[in-house]
Design an enzyme around this catalytic site. Structure first.
Site, PDB file in Angstrom:
ATOM      1  N   SER A   1      -4.594  -1.082   9.654  1.00 41.71           N
ATOM      2  CA  SER A   1      -4.580  -2.520   9.863  1.00 41.71           C
ATOM      3  C   SER A   1      -5.986  -3.104  10.001  1.00 41.71           C
ATOM      4  CB  SER A   1      -3.706  -2.828  11.072  1.00 41.71           C
ATOM      5  OG  SER A   1      -3.218  -4.131  10.960  1.00 41.71           O
TER       6      SER A   1
ATOM      7  N   LYS B   1      -9.487  -2.372   7.740  1.00 42.47           N
ATOM      8  CA  LYS B   1     -10.511  -3.260   7.160  1.00 42.47           C
ATOM      9  C   LYS B   1     -11.887  -2.699   7.540  1.00 42.47           C
ATOM     10  CE  LYS B   1      -7.567  -7.180   8.714  1.00 42.47           C
ATOM     11  NZ  LYS B   1      -6.444  -7.384   7.859  1.00 42.47           N
TER      12      LYS B   1
ATOM     13  N   TRP C   1       3.474  -8.998   5.206  1.00 43.30           N
ATOM     14  CA  TRP C   1       2.327  -9.783   5.681  1.00 43.30           C
ATOM     15  C   TRP C   1       1.020  -9.251   5.071  1.00 43.30           C
ATOM     16  CZ3 TRP C   1       1.439 -14.305   7.510  1.00 43.30           C
ATOM     17  CH2 TRP C   1       0.371 -14.592   8.349  1.00 43.30           C
TER      18      TRP C   1
ATOM     19  N   HIS D   1       4.850  -1.921   9.474  1.00 42.19           N
ATOM     20  CA  HIS D   1       3.400  -1.873   9.626  1.00 42.19           C
ATOM     21  C   HIS D   1       3.047  -0.811  10.675  1.00 42.19           C
ATOM     22  CE1 HIS D   1      -0.556  -3.750   9.603  1.00 42.19           C
ATOM     23  NE2 HIS D   1      -0.531  -3.831  10.914  1.00 42.19           N
TER      24      HIS D   1
HETATM   25  C1  GTR Z   1      -2.321  -9.086  12.189  1.00 37.66           C
HETATM   26  C2  GTR Z   1      -3.339  -9.591  11.231  1.00 37.66           C
HETATM   27  C3  GTR Z   1      -3.528  -8.596  10.133  1.00 37.66           C
HETATM   28  C4  GTR Z   1      -3.659  -7.176  10.633  1.00 37.66           C
HETATM   29  C5  GTR Z   1      -2.878  -6.906  11.901  1.00 37.66           C
HETATM   30  C6  GTR Z   1      -3.286  -5.700  12.733  1.00 37.66           C
HETATM   31  O1  GTR Z   1      -1.962  -9.973  13.160  1.00 37.66           O
HETATM   32  O2  GTR Z   1      -2.910 -10.810  10.740  1.00 37.66           O
HETATM   33  O3  GTR Z   1      -4.599  -8.971   9.297  1.00 37.66           O
HETATM   34  O4  GTR Z   1      -4.965  -6.796  10.762  1.00 37.66           O
HETATM   35  O5  GTR Z   1      -2.881  -7.947  12.778  1.00 37.66           O
HETATM   36  O6  GTR Z   1      -4.457  -5.370  12.884  1.00 37.66           O
HETATM   37  O7  GTR Z   1      -2.368  -5.116  13.320  1.00 37.66           O
END
Ligand code: GTR
Length: 419
Positions: free
Chosen positions: A259, A263, A350, A400
Site C-alpha cells: 500500500s 509506493k 480503490w 487490500h
Molecule cells: C488509502 C490510500 C491508498 C493506500 C492505502 C494504504 O487510504 O488512499 O493510497 O495507500 O490507504 O496505505 O493502506
C-alpha cells in the site's frame, strides 16, 4: 493561539470534506475514458532511446521528473550514520532464526534521530542470505508475537487515545502480513523498521520526523520532499546496514512494501539501485497504478486526504493528471533491468488493479532493451495466477492486504530471478 489552530483545523476539515463530497469515484471500466501515456523511451529532445546504454540518459530525465513533480528530492546518506546492536538472539523463534535488533543512528550523536530495525536470519544458513527489506505500519513488535522484539518507542504517539498497553495492542498484530517463519524456512532473511521512526503518518508528522530533525545534515528543507520520500530514504538506510552484515548477501536485497509503503518501496527502488529487486503490493495511486486512468483513487483525492505524502507541486495536477510529465509506468521502468513484481487484489478496486497491470505492461519496452522478458501477455491474468518473467504480476482473490499467497509468489519470483 489555540483558537486560531482550532479554526484552521475546522477549515482544513471543511475543505477536505467539500472536495471529497464533490468528487465522484469511478469503478466502471466503460467510463475510464481515453488517455495517452507519456512515451517512456522518448527523450525530452525527441530522440527515441534505441539501446540499454542510451536508456541511462532517459532514466536520469525520468528520475528528475518524478523528483520535481511527485516525490521531491531524495538526499544521500548522512555522514554520521552508524549502527548499534541492541539485542542479538542466536536462538530466536525456537532456534530457527538469529535475530538482530539494530539501532540505525542518523547522526554521530546517540541522542540524535534514529530508526530501529529488526533482522531475522535463518539460523543454519551457513552462507550469506538474500533479504526481504520493507517498512512496517505498527512497530517492529507488530510483525511477530516474538516477545523479545523491543517495543517501538514511536508507535505509542499514534495510540495516545487508548488506555490499553501498547504491548497488548500491537505485539504480533500484523503477523499474518509478514510470514517470518515461511521466509526463514525458505532460506531468506527479513529486515524491517517502523515507518513512523522516519515520519509519523499524519499531516504534521514531518515536524518531529527526519524532514525536520535532519534538515541540516541532509541539506534539504522539509518542503523539498515529503513523507513517501522520507520512508523511501529510510529503506536505503536499512540497505546501508545490510551491506555491513556478513551474514547477508547484500547483492540480493529485495525491497518490498504494501500500500502506501509499496509506493515508498517503488520510490526507494527507483532511486537506489543497490536493491536487487522490487515488490509493490497493492500500492495503487501514486505507486504502481496509472494516474491518468480514471478508476478508484485519484490524484486529487490522494493529495487532499494525504497532503503530506507528496510535494506541493504534485497538487497542481489535482483533477489534471494528464498534464503530468510522467505516469507510473515510468516509475516502474526506473527499476529496469532489475526484477519487478506488481501485485493487486480483486477487492482492492480503490488501487485500480487494471491500472497497476497496465503500468507494468507499459514498463516492458525498457526491459526489452536489456533483453529481459516482461509480463508476456496483453490481458490481465485470471485471479491467483502469477505471470511474467523479470516483470511479474498477479491479482490475488480478496482484499487490500499482503498475505501468504502473495509471499509464496514473491519467493518463487526471487528464486527464479535472483538465484
Ligand atoms: C488509502 C490510500 C491508498 C493506500 C492505502 C494504504 O487510504 O488512499 O493510497 O495507500 O490507504 O496505505 O493502506
Amino acid at each position: 493561539m489555540i483558537k486560531r489552530a482550532f479554526f484552521i483545523a475546522i477549515a482544513i476539515f471543511v475543505c477536505v470534506s467539500f472536495s471529497e463530497a464533490q468528487e465522484t469515484f469511478n469503478y466502471d471500466e466503460s467510463k475510464v475514458g481515453e488517455y495517452t501515456l507519456p512515451p517512456v523511451l522518448t527523450l525530452s529532445n525527441g530522440k527515441v532511446v534505441a539501446n540499454a546504454a542510451e536508456w541511462q540518459s532517459r532514466r536520469e530525465e525520468i528520475l528528475n521528473l518524478f523528483r520535481q513533480n511527485v516525490y521531491g528530492r531524495i538526499p544521500t546518506k548522512p555522514d554520521g550514520l552508524h549502527f548499534e546492536m541492541r539485542r542479538l538472539d542466536e536462538q530466536a523463534l525456537s532456534g530457527r532464526a538469529i535475530s538482530k535488533q539494530i539501532r540505525i543512528y542518523f547522526t554521530k550523536e546517540k541522542t540524535g534521530p534514529h530508526m530501529d530495525m529488526i533482522l531475522y536470519l535463518p539460523a543454519k544458513a551457513g552462507h550469506p542470505v538474500p533479504v526481504f527489506a520493507g517498512l512496517n505500519f505498527k512497530g517492529n513488535q507488530s510483525i511477530h508475537a516474538d516477545s523479545s522484539i523491543i517495543l517501538s518507542e514511536k508507535h505509542p504517539e499514534l495510540l495516545k487515545n487508548t488506555n490499553k498497553p501498547h504491548d497488548q495492542l500491537t505485539r504480533g498484530e500484523q503477523a499474518e502480513r509478514w510470514e517470518v517463519e515461511t521466509l526463514i524456512g525458505k532460506g531468506y532473511g527479513v529486515a524491517t523498521a517502523y515507518y513512523g521512526d522516519l515520519e509519523l503518518d499524519y499531516l504534521e508528522g514531518w515536524k518531529k520526523g527526519i524532514r525536520t530533525t535532519l534538515q541540516t545534515e541532509l541539506g534539504i528543507t522539509p518542503e523539498e520532499w515529503a513523507a513517501i520520500g522520507a520512508w523511501a530514504w529510510g529503506l536505503s538506510r536499512i540497505m546501508d546496514y545490510l551491506e555491513t552484515d556478513e551474514q547477508v548477501d547484500a547483492g540480493k536485497v529485495i525491497v518490498h512494501g504494501h500500500s502506501r509503503l509499496g509506493k515508498a518501496a517503488l520510490w526507494a527502488g527507483a532511486n537506489d539501485t543497490r536493491f536487487a529487486a522490487v515488490i509493490s503490493n497493492n500500492s495503487g495511486e501514486g505507486g504502481a497504478a496509472l494516474s491518468r486512468r480514471w478508476f478508484g483513487e485519484t490524484t486529487n483525492r490522494i493529495n487532499t486526504r494525504f497532503p503530506h505524502w507528496f510535494i506541493d507541486k504534485y497538487k497542481t495536477y489535482n483533477n489534471n493528471a494528464s498534464a503530468l510529465p510522467v505516469d507510473q509506468h515510468m516509475l516502474l521502468a526506473l527499476i529496469a533491468p532489475r526484477p519487478l513484481y506488481v501485485a493487486s487484489a480483486t477487492e482492492d478496486l480503490w488501487a485500480d488493479p487494471k491500472g497497476e497491470f497496465l503500468a507494468a505492461k507499459n514498463a516492458e519496452p525498457v526491459y526489452t532493451l536489456f533483453g529481459k522478458k516482461g509480463l508476456g501477455r496483453e490481458e490481465m491474468p485470471p485471479a491467483d495466477t502469477s505471470i511474467g518473467e523479470t516483470i511479474r504480476y498477479h491479482i490475488r482473490t480478496g482484499k487490500h492486504n499482503i498475505l501468504l499467497f502473495d509471499w509464496l509468489q514473491y519467493i518463487d519470483f526471487v528464486k527464479e530471478n535472483l538465484e
